[in-house]
Design a protein around this motif. Structure first.
Motif, PDB file in Angstrom:
ATOM      1  N   THR A 127       0.720  -1.122   0.045  1.00 44.06           N
ATOM      2  CA  THR A 127      -0.040   0.052  -0.059  1.00 44.06           C
ATOM      3  C   THR A 127       0.808   1.244  -0.118  1.00 44.06           C
ATOM      4  O   THR A 127       2.044   1.168   0.366  1.00 44.06           O
ATOM      5  CB  THR A 127      -0.949   0.069   1.190  1.00 44.06           C
ATOM      6  N   LEU A 128       0.319   2.345  -0.399  1.00 40.40           N
ATOM      7  CA  LEU A 128       1.127   3.536  -0.554  1.00 40.40           C
ATOM      8  C   LEU A 128       1.349   4.218   0.874  1.00 40.40           C
ATOM      9  O   LEU A 128       0.259   4.016   1.658  1.00 40.40           O
ATOM     10  CB  LEU A 128       0.256   4.692  -1.455  1.00 40.40           C
ATOM     11  N   ALA A 129       2.301   4.629   1.246  1.00 37.78           N
ATOM     12  CA  ALA A 129       2.840   5.295   2.638  1.00 37.78           C
ATOM     13  C   ALA A 129       2.332   6.916   2.773  1.00 37.78           C
ATOM     14  O   ALA A 129       3.179   7.405   2.999  1.00 37.78           O
ATOM     15  CB  ALA A 129       4.063   4.866   2.882  1.00 37.78           C
ATOM     16  N   LEU A 130       1.194   7.004   2.416  1.00 37.61           N
ATOM     17  CA  LEU A 130       0.663   8.159   2.495  1.00 37.61           C
ATOM     18  C   LEU A 130       0.204   8.491   3.856  1.00 37.61           C
ATOM     19  O   LEU A 130      -0.128   7.773   4.699  1.00 37.61           O
ATOM     20  CB  LEU A 130      -0.578   8.748   1.534  1.00 37.61           C
ATOM     21  N   GLY A 131       0.345  10.035   4.275  1.00 37.23           N
ATOM     22  CA  GLY A 131       0.138  10.467   5.516  1.00 37.23           C
ATOM     23  C   GLY A 131      -1.550  10.331   5.617  1.00 37.23           C
ATOM     24  O   GLY A 131      -2.293  10.339   4.648  1.00 37.23           O
ATOM     25  N   THR A 132      -2.217  10.421   6.905  1.00 41.88           N
ATOM     26  CA  THR A 132      -3.431  10.446   6.781  1.00 41.88           C
ATOM     27  C   THR A 132      -4.414  11.377   6.241  1.00 41.88           C
ATOM     28  O   THR A 132      -5.321  10.786   5.753  1.00 41.88           O
ATOM     29  CB  THR A 132      -3.929  10.649   8.721  1.00 41.88           C
ATOM     30  N   TRP A 133      -3.781  12.434   6.110  1.00 40.81           N
ATOM     31  CA  TRP A 133      -4.630  13.579   5.505  1.00 40.81           C
ATOM     32  C   TRP A 133      -4.107  13.939   3.853  1.00 40.81           C
ATOM     33  O   TRP A 133      -4.507  14.442   3.214  1.00 40.81           O
ATOM     34  CB  TRP A 133      -4.754  15.013   6.100  1.00 40.81           C
ATOM     35  N   GLN A 134      -3.137  13.039   3.442  1.00 43.41           N
ATOM     36  CA  GLN A 134      -2.643  13.321   2.271  1.00 43.41           C
ATOM     37  C   GLN A 134      -3.233  12.598   1.081  1.00 43.41           C
ATOM     38  O   GLN A 134      -3.686  11.275   1.222  1.00 43.41           O
ATOM     39  CB  GLN A 134      -1.047  12.640   2.173  1.00 43.41           C
ATOM     40  N   GLY A 135      -3.630  13.272  -0.187  1.00 44.75           N
ATOM     41  CA  GLY A 135      -3.986  12.696  -1.211  1.00 44.75           C
ATOM     42  C   GLY A 135      -3.152  13.190  -2.452  1.00 44.75           C
ATOM     43  O   GLY A 135      -2.213  14.103  -2.398  1.00 44.75           O
ATOM     44  N   ILE A 136      -3.278  12.423  -3.524  1.00 42.73           N
ATOM     45  CA  ILE A 136      -2.441  12.783  -4.676  1.00 42.73           C
ATOM     46  C   ILE A 136      -3.375  13.293  -5.621  1.00 42.73           C
ATOM     47  O   ILE A 136      -4.560  13.046  -6.005  1.00 42.73           O
ATOM     48  CB  ILE A 136      -2.073  11.307  -5.402  1.00 42.73           C
ATOM     49  N   PHE A 137      -2.975  14.572  -6.493  1.00 44.01           N
ATOM     50  CA  PHE A 137      -3.715  15.364  -7.279  1.00 44.01           C
ATOM     51  C   PHE A 137      -3.122  15.421  -8.482  1.00 44.01           C
ATOM     52  O   PHE A 137      -2.190  15.588  -8.560  1.00 44.01           O
ATOM     53  CB  PHE A 137      -3.888  16.866  -6.339  1.00 44.01           C
ATOM     54  N   PHE A 138      -3.794  15.413  -9.545  1.00 37.77           N
ATOM     55  CA  PHE A 138      -3.704  15.770 -10.869  1.00 37.77           C
ATOM     56  C   PHE A 138      -3.811  17.047 -11.106  1.00 37.77           C
ATOM     57  O   PHE A 138      -5.167  17.477 -10.589  1.00 37.77           O
ATOM     58  CB  PHE A 138      -4.305  14.667 -11.716  1.00 37.77           C
ATOM     59  N   CYS A 139      -3.010  17.907 -11.512  1.00 36.53           N
ATOM     60  CA  CYS A 139      -3.097  19.380 -11.708  1.00 36.53           C
ATOM     61  C   CYS A 139      -3.188  19.870 -12.933  1.00 36.53           C
ATOM     62  O   CYS A 139      -2.344  19.879 -13.800  1.00 36.53           O
ATOM     63  CB  CYS A 139      -1.847  20.147 -10.966  1.00 36.53           C
ATOM     64  N   GLU A 140      -4.533  20.246 -13.546  1.00 34.72           N
ATOM     65  CA  GLU A 140      -4.488  20.693 -14.616  1.00 34.72           C
ATOM     66  C   GLU A 140      -4.693  22.296 -14.791  1.00 34.72           C
ATOM     67  O   GLU A 140      -5.172  22.905 -14.031  1.00 34.72           O
ATOM     68  CB  GLU A 140      -6.170  20.251 -15.216  1.00 34.72           C
TER      69      GLU A 140
END
Length: 132
Positions: free
Chosen positions: A104-117
């Motif tokens: 699994t991804l080791a992201l923090g509790t509040w972190q998300g990955i965003f595509f930036c258009e």
């Protein structure tokens, strides 16, 4: 490598792609995942995804930091998108996310990955690779 498409609805838009990236890495074990955007007027970043207002604040801030009304030198007739290249460069074309032993991804509790258009609306590609 896994490739998926996203479709944006506005010229400047941050899309939460966290779940799509999780699905892309679900079948692989590795040390990290690379999320890469092969576009010069789009980027990717990691930030808070619990509150959608954060993404909207990013959109507004980047449009104010790099306004469209400067006397840009990069002008292609019908493609007046010089500021979109600068905004994309601020965000960057890739992020590296460590992976846990369970894949699994080791992201923090509040972190998300965003595509930036920054030059939408468009259909775009996102590439995800798991590093061994």
């Amino acid at each position: 490598m896994v490739e998926f498409k996203v479709t944006t609805e506005r010229q400047t838009q941050l899309l939460d792609i966290t779940q799509l990236v999780r699905e892309a890495v679900a079948s692989g074990q590795g040390s990290a995942a690379v999320v890469y955007v092969p576009h010069t007027t789009a980027g990717v970043t990691i930030n808070e995804h619990a509150d959608p207002a954060v993404a909207r604040d990013f959109e507004t801030a980047l449009e104010r930091i790099v306004p469209s009304d400067w006397p840009w030198e990069h002008i292609e007739e019908g493609e007046e998108n010089a500021p979109t290249h600068i905004r994309a460069a601020f965000m960057g074309p890739s992020v590296l996310i460590p992976m846990r032993d369970d894949g699994t991804l080791a992201l923090g509790t509040w972190q998300g990955i965003f595509f930036c258009e920054f030059d939408g609306p468009r259909e775009r590609s996102v590439l995800v690779s798991v590093l061994q």
